[in-house]
Design an enzyme around this catalytic site. Structure first.
Site, short mmCIF file in Angstrom:
data_model
loop_
_atom_site.label_atom_id
_atom_site.label_comp_id
_atom_site.label_asym_id
_atom_site.label_seq_id
_atom_site.Cartn_x
_atom_site.Cartn_y
_atom_site.Cartn_z
CG ASP A 179 -13.42 6.07 -0.85
OD1 ASP A 179 -13.66 5.85 0.51
OD2 ASP A 179 -12.49 6.24 -1.51
CD GLN A 217 -12.90 -1.71 -1.00
OE1 GLN A 217 -12.05 -1.88 -0.24
NE2 GLN A 217 -14.10 -2.16 -0.93
CB CYS A 221 -14.06 0.99 0.03
SG CYS A 221 -13.55 2.85 0.18
CG HIS A 255 -8.23 0.13 -3.04
ND1 HIS A 255 -7.55 -0.89 -2.93
CD2 HIS A 255 -9.01 0.64 -1.73
CE1 HIS A 255 -7.68 -1.33 -1.55
NE2 HIS A 255 -8.49 -0.77 -1.01
NE ARG A 298 -3.74 0.52 1.95
CZ ARG A 298 -5.04 0.41 2.42
NH1 ARG A 298 -5.34 1.06 3.51
NH2 ARG A 298 -5.98 0.03 1.97
NE ARG A 343 -9.99 -5.43 0.20
CZ ARG A 343 -9.31 -4.36 0.73
NH1 ARG A 343 -9.93 -3.40 1.28
NH2 ARG A 343 -8.03 -4.46 0.53
#
Ligand code: CP
Ligand code: NVA
Length: 308
Positions: free
Chosen positions: A224, A132, A264, A129, A102, A292
């Site tokens: 988000d 996700q 998310c 991402h 990340r 996930r």
């Protein structure tokens, strides 16, 4: 070497295979446990930013599949500061079977992948991402049965999560509408890429700055945070611009009756989403979070267990 850096890098067939595998691995896990498909494999997890879901879901995915995961915090390895990214990548490649990272800059994940002799997985960058979006596809499948022909409306910042959802939609035939305020739209090159990815122009792709118009006909509303990690200094300005883009009961009532509301997480309740919606009957946010783990098991097996 296959890496997992962007959903735009795969064919629709490959993405469907990973999703089918995720469904099977989830069923297997719910029925009592997974086969140790990744026995003795170790995943290094490199973090430049905080995480709850990504860290824990990858760790548990590896354990459930008979492998192990190693957490490397931002202060520990100083990616690109204490040591060059290329050197970190080469060193880790000698110890572990895969690297999940990340990062702030997307260029950093590309640099890691360029020098790695093991698969690299993008656990979020400032650009996208993809893990996700794969978990979200699994959640959409569970609720709506099929992805092709669904109408998804993303309301809010044209950020990393929006980019991967746009890639996903173009690849798997979801009609995608994005509603963002002026100055916070998804990058133009992502729209161009998504249009190119669409097979025979099957899925529609619309930009509509009016969230009330944008959610008409939506089977999925997605939002988000208004301020992503690394943008904290812009927070005050963003708080002035984004309130008309809040997901609240009125907005949800303007979509289809079967609409699912997705986020998310982490959520900023009372800002991009109200408590009433986040905890309401249309919300699937905690199922997304659990997925996930299931989706990433499939990504890991796809990359590390070619015989599967
Ligand atoms: N959705 C997500 O990636 O959560 P974390 O930042 O907690 O990993
Ligand atoms: N857009 C958010 C997603 C967090 C999972 C961020 O980058 O902070």
């Amino acid at each position: 070497m296959t890496h997992f850096l962007s959903l735009a890098d795969f064919t629709p067939k490959e993405l469907r295979q990973i999703l089918d595998l995720a469904i099977n691995l989830k069923d297997e896990w719910k029925a009592g446990g997974n086969e140790p498909l990744l026995r003795n494999k170790v995943l290094a997890m490199v973090f430049q930013k905080p995480s709850l879901r990504t860290r824990v879901s990858f760790d548990m995915a590896m354990r459930h599949l008979g492998g192990d995961a190693l957490f490397l915090s931002p202060s520990e390895i100083g990616l690109g500061k204490r040591e060059s990214i290329a050197d970190v990548s080469k060193v880790l490649s000698g110890f572990v079977d895969a690297i999940m990272a990340r990062v702030f800059s997307h260029a950093h994940i590309l640099e890691l992948a360029k020098h790695a002799n093991v698969p690299v997985i993008n656990g979020l960058s400032d650009f996208n991402h993809p893990c996700q979006a794969m978990a979200d596809a699994l959640t959409m499948l569970e609720h709506h049965g099929d992805l092709s022909g669904l109408n998804m409306t993303y309301v809010g910042d044209g950020n990393n999560v929006a980019v991967s959802l746009m890639h996903l939609s173009a690849q798997l035939g979801i009609n995608f509408t994005i509603s963002s305020p002026e100055g916070y739209q998804i990058p133009e090159e992502v729209v161009i890429k998504a249009r190119a990815l669409r097979k025979n122009g099957a899925a529609t792709l619309e930009l509509n700055s009016d969230p009330h118009q944008a959610v008409q006909g939506a089977n999925i509303i997605y939002t988000d945070t208004w301020t992503s990690m690394g943008q904290e200094q812009e927070n005050q300005k963003r708080m002035e611009v984004f309130p008309p883009y809040q997901i609240n009961s009125l907005l949800v009532s303007e979509a289809e009756s079967d609409v699912i509301v997705m986020h998310c997480l982490p959520a900023h309740r009372g800002f991009e989403i109200t408590d009433e919606v986040a905890d309401g009957s249309h919300s699937v946010i905690f199922q997304q979070a659990e997925n996930r783990m299931h989706a990433q098991k499939a990504i890991l097996v796809h990359l590390l267990n070619k015989s599967h």
